[in-house]
Design an enzyme around this catalytic site. Structure first.
Site, PDB file in Angstrom:
ATOM      1  N   HIS A   1       9.955 -52.760  -1.662  1.00  0.00           N
ATOM      2  CA  HIS A   1       9.281 -54.049  -1.868  1.00  0.00           C
ATOM      3  C   HIS A   1       7.820 -53.937  -1.436  1.00  0.00           C
ATOM      4  O   HIS A   1       7.532 -53.385  -0.367  1.00  0.00           O
ATOM      5  CB  HIS A   1       9.998 -55.140  -1.058  1.00  0.00           C
ATOM      6  CG  HIS A   1       9.397 -56.493  -1.268  1.00  0.00           C
ATOM      7  ND1 HIS A   1       9.589 -57.219  -2.424  1.00  0.00           N
ATOM      8  CD2 HIS A   1       8.578 -57.246  -0.491  1.00  0.00           C
ATOM      9  CE1 HIS A   1       8.924 -58.355  -2.341  1.00  0.00           C
ATOM     10  NE2 HIS A   1       8.298 -58.391  -1.180  1.00  0.00           N
TER      11      HIS A   1
ATOM     12  N   ASP B   1      15.607 -59.997  -0.854  1.00  0.00           N
ATOM     13  CA  ASP B   1      14.836 -59.117   0.031  1.00  0.00           C
ATOM     14  C   ASP B   1      15.115 -59.409   1.508  1.00  0.00           C
ATOM     15  O   ASP B   1      14.224 -59.319   2.349  1.00  0.00           O
ATOM     16  CB  ASP B   1      13.328 -59.237  -0.270  1.00  0.00           C
ATOM     17  CG  ASP B   1      13.002 -58.784  -1.689  1.00  0.00           C
ATOM     18  OD1 ASP B   1      13.645 -57.844  -2.177  1.00  0.00           O
ATOM     19  OD2 ASP B   1      12.094 -59.385  -2.309  1.00  0.00           O
TER      20      ASP B   1
ATOM     21  N   SER C   1       7.952 -52.082   2.195  1.00  0.00           N
ATOM     22  CA  SER C   1       9.195 -52.051   2.963  1.00  0.00           C
ATOM     23  C   SER C   1      10.284 -51.401   2.131  1.00  0.00           C
ATOM     24  O   SER C   1      10.398 -51.687   0.936  1.00  0.00           O
ATOM     25  CB  SER C   1       9.656 -53.479   3.295  1.00  0.00           C
ATOM     26  OG  SER C   1       8.661 -54.220   3.952  1.00  0.00           O
TER      27      SER C   1
ATOM     28  N   ASN D   1      16.174 -50.792  -1.613  1.00  0.00           N
ATOM     29  CA  ASN D   1      15.188 -51.454  -2.461  1.00  0.00           C
ATOM     30  C   ASN D   1      13.812 -51.243  -1.855  1.00  0.00           C
ATOM     31  O   ASN D   1      13.661 -51.279  -0.632  1.00  0.00           O
ATOM     32  CB  ASN D   1      15.487 -52.959  -2.533  1.00  0.00           C
ATOM     33  CG  ASN D   1      14.487 -53.713  -3.404  1.00  0.00           C
ATOM     34  OD1 ASN D   1      14.045 -53.210  -4.436  1.00  0.00           O
ATOM     35  ND2 ASN D   1      14.116 -54.908  -2.983  1.00  0.00           N
TER      36      ASN D   1
HETATM   37  C1  GAR Z   1       6.709 -51.641  -6.928  1.00  0.00           C
HETATM   38  O1  GAR Z   1       5.524 -51.913  -6.228  1.00  0.00           O
HETATM   39  C2  GAR Z   1       7.891 -52.328  -6.280  1.00  0.00           C
HETATM   40  O2  GAR Z   1       7.778 -52.436  -4.896  1.00  0.00           O
HETATM   41  C3  GAR Z   1       7.823 -53.689  -6.908  1.00  0.00           C
HETATM   42  O3  GAR Z   1       7.527 -53.433  -8.248  1.00  0.00           O
HETATM   43  C4  GAR Z   1       6.698 -52.267  -8.328  1.00  0.00           C
HETATM   44  C5  GAR Z   1       7.298 -51.360  -9.380  1.00  0.00           C
HETATM   45  O4  GAR Z   1       6.422 -50.326  -9.701  1.00  0.00           O
HETATM   46  N1  GAR Z   1       9.066 -54.366  -6.743  1.00  0.00           N
HETATM   47  C6  GAR Z   1       9.170 -55.668  -6.501  1.00  0.00           C
HETATM   48  O5  GAR Z   1       8.220 -56.420  -6.476  1.00  0.00           O
HETATM   49  C7  GAR Z   1      10.594 -56.149  -6.273  1.00  0.00           C
HETATM   50  N2  GAR Z   1      10.595 -57.513  -5.841  1.00  0.00           N
HETATM   51  P1  GAR Z   1       6.934 -49.053 -10.554  1.00  0.00           P
HETATM   52  O6  GAR Z   1       7.697 -49.568 -11.764  1.00  0.00           O
HETATM   53  O7  GAR Z   1       5.651 -48.390 -10.951  1.00  0.00           O
HETATM   54  O8  GAR Z   1       7.771 -48.209  -9.648  1.00  0.00           O
END
Ligand code: GAR
Length: 200
Positions: A109, A145, A136, A107
């Protein structure tokens, strides 16, 4: 090459970064399926444009969480993945999913865990007032997480940042970290011993 299924819920910029490299045989892994929990999201368009098959498994279409989790597990299993990558997947996976794929789910984060887990990592870091945040890549376990950390990159918080500007800066670092880590895991494997995750 390593069969990768990407889980996503949104725009899919991290997915796009993986799709930009996965045709190179030297990368070692290939995105063979994209599964989302929402219809109509950008990640689905990106997958379709890349010729990667997709599935949508909506929580609201199931009687309860465990029925959804079973359906999600089934939808991912169809693609016979060696590695599952949650890239902006905004739901927790449950026991059946972990029983099937545990130890090979990554995952990404947008914060330096264990600080600021959960759905609003960027907002929470900004509200706390940290001067450095980052991203991370972790191994998914049953917590929020809380799994072993595979790799992290620090990103400065700048004066005047809001959630959007900080998230954009983090996402630049996040995309290259994710591409690097997923490729290394695809080529060399992942070993998890207690809280220690090691590539190779
Ligand atoms: C990313 O920054 C990811 O780390 C975050 O959502 C975004 C997705 O962007 N995830 C979280 O916050 C999970 N808790 P994307 O759809 O453009 O890849």
């Amino acid at each position: 090459s390593t069969r990768i299924v990407v889980l996503a819920s949104g725009g899919g910029s991290n997915l796009a970064a993986l799709l930009a490299v996965h045709d190179d045989p030297a990368y070692g892994g290939r995105v063979v399926g994209v599964v989302t929990d929402r219809p109509g999201v950008g990640a689905l368009d990106l997958a379709q444009d890349a010729g990667v098959p997709t599935a949508v498994v909506r929580l609201g279409d199931f009687a309860d969480r465990s029925a959804w989790d079973a359906a999600l597990t089934q939808a991912v299993d169809v693609f016979a993945p060696d590695l599952v990558v949650a890239a902006g997947f905004m739901k927790l996976v449950g026991e059946p999913f972990l029983a099937r794929f545990g130890g090979r789910i990554l995952n990404t984060h947008p914060a330096l865990l264990p600080s600021f887990p959960g759905a609003h990592g960027v907002r929470d870091a900004l509200a706390y007032g940290v001067k450095v945040s980052g991203c991370s890549v972790i191994v998914v376990d049953a917590g929020v997480d809380s799994g072993p950390i595979v790799a992290q990159v620090a990103v400065p918080v700048e004066d005047g940042d809001d959630e959007e500007s900080l998230h954009e800066r983090i996402k630049v670092a996040e995309r290259s970290l994710l591409v690097d880590v997923v490729g290394r895991v695809a080529r060399d494997g992942l070993t998890v011993e207690g809280r220690t995750a090691t590539i190779g």
